[in-house]
Write a protein that holds these residues in place. Structure first.
Motif, PDB file in Angstrom:
ATOM      1  N   LEU A  12       0.835  -1.203   0.000  1.00 24.46           N
ATOM      2  CA  LEU A  12       0.000   0.000   0.000  1.00 24.46           C
ATOM      3  C   LEU A  12       0.867   1.250   0.000  1.00 24.46           C
ATOM      4  O   LEU A  12       0.590   2.225  -0.687  1.00 24.46           O
ATOM      5  N   GLY A  13       1.935   1.211   0.790  1.00 21.68           N
ATOM      6  CA  GLY A  13       2.810   2.371   0.890  1.00 21.68           C
ATOM      7  C   GLY A  13       3.554   2.632  -0.411  1.00 21.68           C
ATOM      8  O   GLY A  13       3.734   3.782  -0.811  1.00 21.68           O
ATOM      9  N   TRP A  39       4.450   2.626  16.405  1.00 19.27           N
ATOM     10  CA  TRP A  39       3.635   1.680  15.635  1.00 19.27           C
ATOM     11  C   TRP A  39       2.487   2.404  14.927  1.00 19.27           C
ATOM     12  O   TRP A  39       2.198   2.152  13.762  1.00 19.27           O
ATOM     13  N   SER A  40       1.825   3.333  15.657  1.00 15.07           N
ATOM     14  CA  SER A  40       0.709   4.044  15.027  1.00 15.07           C
ATOM     15  C   SER A  40       1.211   5.077  14.026  1.00 15.07           C
ATOM     16  O   SER A  40       0.493   5.452  13.100  1.00 15.07           O
ATOM     17  N   ALA A  85       2.112   7.988   8.757  1.00 12.44           N
ATOM     18  CA  ALA A  85       3.008   8.287   7.634  1.00 12.44           C
ATOM     19  C   ALA A  85       2.374   7.876   6.311  1.00 12.44           C
ATOM     20  O   ALA A  85       2.384   8.645   5.343  1.00 12.44           O
ATOM     21  N   LEU A  86       1.780   6.664   6.290  1.00  9.99           N
ATOM     22  CA  LEU A  86       1.175   6.211   5.037  1.00  9.99           C
ATOM     23  C   LEU A  86      -0.019   7.080   4.663  1.00  9.99           C
ATOM     24  O   LEU A  86      -0.277   7.331   3.495  1.00  9.99           O
ATOM     25  N   LYS A  87      -0.747   7.537   5.681  1.00 15.86           N
ATOM     26  CA  LYS A  87      -1.900   8.396   5.405  1.00 15.86           C
ATOM     27  C   LYS A  87      -1.443   9.751   4.872  1.00 15.86           C
ATOM     28  O   LYS A  87      -1.965  10.253   3.884  1.00 15.86           O
ATOM     29  N   SER A 104      -5.637   4.914   3.412  1.00 12.62           N
ATOM     30  CA  SER A 104      -6.562   4.967   4.543  1.00 12.62           C
ATOM     31  C   SER A 104      -5.950   4.306   5.774  1.00 12.62           C
ATOM     32  O   SER A 104      -5.405   3.207   5.696  1.00 12.62           O
ATOM     33  N   GLU A 105      -6.064   4.996   6.919  1.00  8.13           N
ATOM     34  CA  GLU A 105      -5.497   4.459   8.158  1.00  8.13           C
ATOM     35  C   GLU A 105      -6.216   3.196   8.614  1.00  8.13           C
ATOM     36  O   GLU A 105      -5.663   2.402   9.370  1.00  8.13           O
ATOM     37  N   VAL A 106      -7.455   3.017   8.156  1.00  6.47           N
ATOM     38  CA  VAL A 106      -8.244   1.869   8.612  1.00  6.47           C
ATOM     39  C   VAL A 106      -7.551   0.559   8.248  1.00  6.47           C
ATOM     40  O   VAL A 106      -7.303  -0.301   9.095  1.00  6.47           O
TER      41      VAL A 106
END
Lengths: 308, 349
Positions: free
Chosen positions: A289-290, B133-134, B139-141, B147-149
């Motif tokens: 995804l990244g 961890w979160s 970062a990806l969001k 999506s963080e989900v």
């Protein structure tokens, strides 16, 4: 091609099948603008009720029917909560996951206790037959194609069907319009609620069937939480496949390979901790995804937004 | 979003009333059905539930220590939902906190480290690991628009396997002297002793100031206002000069740190890192806790206590009446659905 690689390819398609079924349903649903985080619960319910009805009746087809019904029932709750009550789909989905976890977990233990009281052994479900078992001896292609379950073939045939439906059919055009701009779709005479309701049902049916594949084809038994996050992986496959049928299918096979890599690497003598290999599909999902996703995702504009 | 302003409000009120009547009846019916299916006596099962949860010092001790874990993960969920961010990764952030807390205790701290040094260090490493961890999801969001989900759900699965990995190999955290897969024991200074034969420990108290502090920050500081504003309408908040991107990073980190602290408390109370999370799925139950609390930090405390009592009681019901404790999941799921039908909405949705 050596034997281990042949088995790996066979496992990739086999393990990819439930992902494929669930993800294609989720794809239709998301293109209509509804997100179903409860897909894990839908799969788990399909797995449990499919196993229950299959084992009780002795027919995998009866089991599949029960799985379809269980998936549709949860999807109907999702539809009612998001379309009528207009609650947030993510919260509804997590609630459905908890409901499914409770019903299947408690249901399994109750069944287990009753069987033990009656002095019976654990139930074993009948499994779906192979499509062309006589041909599975054909080298390489045998295990890859002909040793697969009928459900796998159904899943594979669904890929072009869903593609045609979404991209070429008039109904599919309406569904995409509902997902991109519901107000405009409504103005042109399409019922947003009816369209999304049907999409919910389709996703529920396919998600339930995906669960049934786990208990009526891959194994013949049910264990609590046996979906193990596969529903969530199917969600990721839709995103990774950029909301297209072929892309989603490709992502599902990629994850099928990631789940099968554990056994393949162990057979071929790669020395890696078992736990690390078990992490692989989930970690790969995050990495994929990244790496793959830019700001332009192909997601429907109205995805996850209540309408009306 | 809604075109007709008045009708939905009236409709929601009408719904609220019948839900309030039907909800307790429905939940009772669900549990009674499960009890019936098990062939148990409903009255005896209900007595076992109440007595097991709150009928003795041991029961209260277990209920409160379960409630503490739920409180930390519930605060994590409440914070992120208030900011309009769907961090459903409390489960994994808690596991990351457990792993890091144990690593600090086993690998860094010496046997004679006094509690005044060891306890805060273990807690801090748990909080930092949870935040880290979160932050992967943040970062990806932020950078890739993911999506963080989905990311938090995947990271939950990875973190749980991480516990098994760390406790399985001698070079990592495994206790070589132990047949069971678990880590070497934490030094005595880094553990929280159980009180008088119960599972209650001093760490439970920590939930109170942490919830109070989060309440103060959210309601009485500029930072809290920014978080709430970003949650209600990120575009409007951005237009008012609130750094929405920074708020997102901070909320993810804070949310992960809260869950990670809960995880560190678990290993401090156990005295070692288990190979499976003994509080499995509490990160998901935390969503029910936070929603019942109306996403209010102080409301999380009684909500966590309620679910802690329910969990403990259900386990006692399972032991004495044979009713599977998994019915708690069902009750929680139905409770969330009922709250939504009653009109509960998340900020900005």
């Amino acid at each position: 091609m050596d034997e281990a690689l042949g088995l790996f390819l066979e496992a990739t398609v086999r393990v990819g099948t439930p992902l494929l079924l669930a993800a294609l349903g989720e794809l239709i649903l998301e293109r209509s603008g509804v997100l179903n985080i409860g897909i894990e619960g839908v799969m788990l319910s399909g797995a449990f009720f499919g196993f229950l009805a299959g084992a009780a009746s002795g027919s995998p087809w009866v089991g599949a029917l029960a799985a379809l019904a269980a998936g549709a029932a949860l999807a109907a709750i999702l539809a009612w909560m998001t379309l009528r009550v207009k609650a947030d789909a993510i919260v509804v989905g997590m609630a459905l996951n908890l409901v499914a976890l409770g019903v299947t977990g408690a249901g399994y233990l109750i069944l287990d206790a009753r069987l033990r009281q009656a002095g019976e052994g654990p139930w074993s479900a009948p499994t779906f037959g192979k499509l062309l078992p006589a041909w599975s001896g054909v080298p390489v292609l045998g295990p890859f194609f002909f040793a697969q379950s009928v459900l796998t073939w159904l899943a594979l045939m669904l890929i072009p069907a869903v593609w045609w439906y979404l991209e070429r059919s008039e109904r599919g055009l309406e569904l995409r319009a509902v997902g991109e701009h519901p107000a405009a779709a409504e103005a042109s005479g399409v019922s947003v609620a009816a369209c999304r309701f049907k999409a919910c049902l389709a996703a529920g049916l396919l998600g339930g069937l995906a669960g049934a594949f786990l208990t009526l084809s891959q194994t013949a038994s049910f264990t609590p939480q046996c979906t193990g996050g596969r529903g969530f992986v199917a969600l990721a496959a839709v995103v990774l496949g950029r909301y297209g049928a072929w892309g989603t299918a490709g992502a599902c096979l990629f994850f099928g390979a990631a789940f099968s890599a554990r056994d393949y690497l162990q057979v071929t003598g790669v020395r890696a901790p078992y736990e690390l290999l078990e992490m692989l599909p989930y970690a790969l999902t995050v990495a994929a995804l990244g790496l793959a996703l830019q700001k332009r995702t192909g997601a429907p504009a109205a995805l996850g937004k209540a309408y009306g | 979003m809604s075109a007709e302003p008045e009708a939905p409000v009236a409709e929601a009120r009408a719904r609220a009333n019948w839900v309030l009547v039907l909800l307790p009846l429905a939940l009772l019916a669900v549990v009674a059905l499960a009890v019936k299916l098990c062939g148990a006596d409903p009255a005896a099962a209900f007595r076992a539930l109440v007595r097991g949860a709150a009928g003795s010092r041991v029961g209260w001790g277990e209920s409160l220590s379960r409630a503490a874990v739920l409180a930390f993960s519930g605060l994590a969920v409440a914070l992120s939902f208030r900011a309009g961010l769907f961090n459903i990764g409390a489960e994994g952030q808690m596991a990351a906190g457990m792993a890091a807390g144990a690593a600090m205790g086993v690998k860094v701290l010496g046997a004679g480290t006094p509690g005044a040094v060891a306890l805060p260090l273990v807690l801090l490493s748990g909080a930092l690991a949870g935040a880290a961890w979160s932050s992967i999801a943040a970062a990806l969001k932020q950078w890739r628009g993911v999506s963080e989900v989905i990311v938090t759900l995947m990271l939950n699965a990875v973190a749980l396997k991480l516990l098994a990995l760390l406790t399985s190999y001698d070079g990592l955290l495994k206790n070589p002297a132990e047949v069971h897969q678990q880590s070497a024991p934490l030094p005595a200074g880094a553990t929280l002793a159980a009180w008088g034969g119960t599972s209650f420990h001093a760490g439970v108290f920590l939930a109170l100031p942490v919830a109070g502090y989060l309440y103060y920050v959210m309601q009485h500081t500029r930072a809290g206002l920014s978080v709430r504003a970003a949650g209600l309408n990120a575009d409007a908040a951005g237009a008012c000069g609130i750094p929405v991107a920074r708020v997102t990073w901070a909320v993810f980190a804070g949310s992960g740190a809260l869950a990670g602290m809960g995880g560190a408390l678990v290993v401090m109370a156990l005295g070692y890192l288990p190979n499976m999370n003994p509080y499995a799925d509490y990160g998901y139950m935390a969503i029910a806790v936070a929603l019942v609390a109306g996403l209010h930090p102080l409301g999380v405390l009684p909500a966590a206590l309620f679910f802690g009592l329910l969990e403990t009681g259900a386990r006692s019901m399972e032991r004495s009446a044979g009713v599977p404790s998994q019915v708690v999941y069902l009750v929680e799921g139905l409770l969330i659905l009922a709250l939504l039908v009653r009109g509960l909405r998340l900020p900005g949705r």
